[in-house]
Write an enzyme that holds these catalytic residues in place. Structure first.
Site, short mmCIF file in Angstrom:
data_model
loop_
_atom_site.label_atom_id
_atom_site.label_comp_id
_atom_site.label_asym_id
_atom_site.label_seq_id
_atom_site.Cartn_x
_atom_site.Cartn_y
_atom_site.Cartn_z
N ALA A 10 17.90 -1.70 -58.96
CA ALA A 10 18.37 -1.20 -60.26
C ALA A 10 17.58 -1.82 -61.41
O ALA A 10 17.06 -1.12 -62.29
CB ALA A 10 19.87 -1.46 -60.41
N LYS A 176 24.32 -18.57 -69.04
CA LYS A 176 24.43 -17.40 -68.16
C LYS A 176 25.06 -17.81 -66.83
O LYS A 176 25.85 -17.05 -66.25
CB LYS A 176 23.04 -16.79 -67.95
CG LYS A 176 23.02 -15.55 -67.05
CD LYS A 176 23.35 -14.29 -67.80
CE LYS A 176 23.52 -13.08 -66.89
NZ LYS A 176 22.29 -12.59 -66.28
#
Length: 303
Positions: A10, A176
């Site tokens: 993706a 993150k």
């Protein structure tokens, strides 16, 4: 610019389509060598990109000015080592994946190493990739010797905005990681979209307290409150998203838990810190993985 994108899932297809649309000379690189890779992507504005791009051409790789790596974290080291011998020694390698720990596995690589964290959301629907939401790509030097490649951020900003350059990217990577330590294991274990986590603030707080303690020992200022606030913002902005780890579990694939919670546990051990909540979640995800990997469906394949 001549760019090889390693990994055509993706995220890889998102970058391949964006680079191609903006006139860059690109190829994909697949685990199973093929002369072409199909890129089928619906962008956030509804536009459709459908092309077969060159793939796995070693002559192209030998002239590439950038190797952009969009593999799963556990695939990165073997694949990069395989390609590094052909890539020009002056061409930077940019790693964009969930989690941390791959740089430690690639210390001997001679090329400049950059690492990045991305908040764009893309998912597979059959043979089509859907770019679900725009975001930001944060990039910076992975090692002290890797230098200033901020010009790359400017080039990539024109391709798939926003792109931000950080002279010290590790602080952003830890932020993150905190998000990933919350969202990925919890959604994978509870089989729910990100937004469902809003109802579990005690669990989020417990994870963030442990992550904040490790980040402080790593030398970056933060607090559990700051991390919780940031994590909750991400949960709200990605409420309908299915996390990458839940997608992996549903498809009975190997997850990135070793490079997300697993990396946190490694660094906690170095600092002599107990992280019981993260340890518990790590063991639960590993148990879930082993249930389907025993049957042979999700075994990690060598690069």
């Amino acid at each position: 610019m001549k760019i090889t994108v390693l990994g055509c899932g993706a995220l890889g297809q998102l970058w391949l389509s964006a680079l191609c649309k903006h006139g860059h000379d690109v190829q994909g690189w697949l685990r199973v060598p093929q002369p072409y890779c199909s890129v089928n992507l619906i962008d956030t504005d509804g536009s459709f990109f459908n092309e077969s791009l060159t793939a796995n051409d070693p002559d192209f790789l030998a002239k590439s000015e950038l190797l952009l790596v969009t593999l799963k974290a556990w695939q990165v080291s073997d694949a990069v080592r395989t390609l590094a011998s052909t890539l020009p020694v002056t061409s930077p390698i940019l790693l964009i994946h969930n989690g941390m720990g791959t740089i430690e596995e690639l210390q001997s690589i001679q090329q400049p190493m950059l690492m990045g964290a991305i908040t764009h959301a893309a998912r597979r629907d059959g043979n089509i990739i859907i770019h679900v939401a725009n975001g930001t790509t944060h990039i910076g030097p992975a090692r002290e010797q890797d230098g200033d490649y901020s010009y790359l951020a400017e080039i990539l900003q024109g391709v798939l905005p926003d792109v931000a350059w950080h002279n010290n990217i590790r602080a952003e990577m830890w932020r993150k990681l905190a998000v990933n330590c919350v969202i990925n294991p919890l959604t994978a274990l509870w089989n729910c979209p990100n937004g469902e986590l809003r109802h579990h603030t005690d669990e989020i707080n417990a994870i963030c307290e442990e992550v904040a303690a490790v980040i402080e020992r790593e030398g970056y200022h933060t607090s559990a409150d700051d991390l919780c606030y940031y994590v909750e913002q991400v949960i709200d902005s990605t409420a309908e998203n299915i996390s990458s780890m839940l997608q992996d579990v549903r498809a009975m694939r190997h997850t990135e838990i070793d490079y997300i919670t697993g990396y946190l546990l490694k660094r906690a051990r170095v600092h002599g810190l107990a992280v019981p909540e993260n340890s518990r979640l790590f063991e639960m995800v590993k148990r879930k993985e082993s249930e389907y990997e025993r049957s042979g469906t999700g075994m990690p394949r060598p690069w």
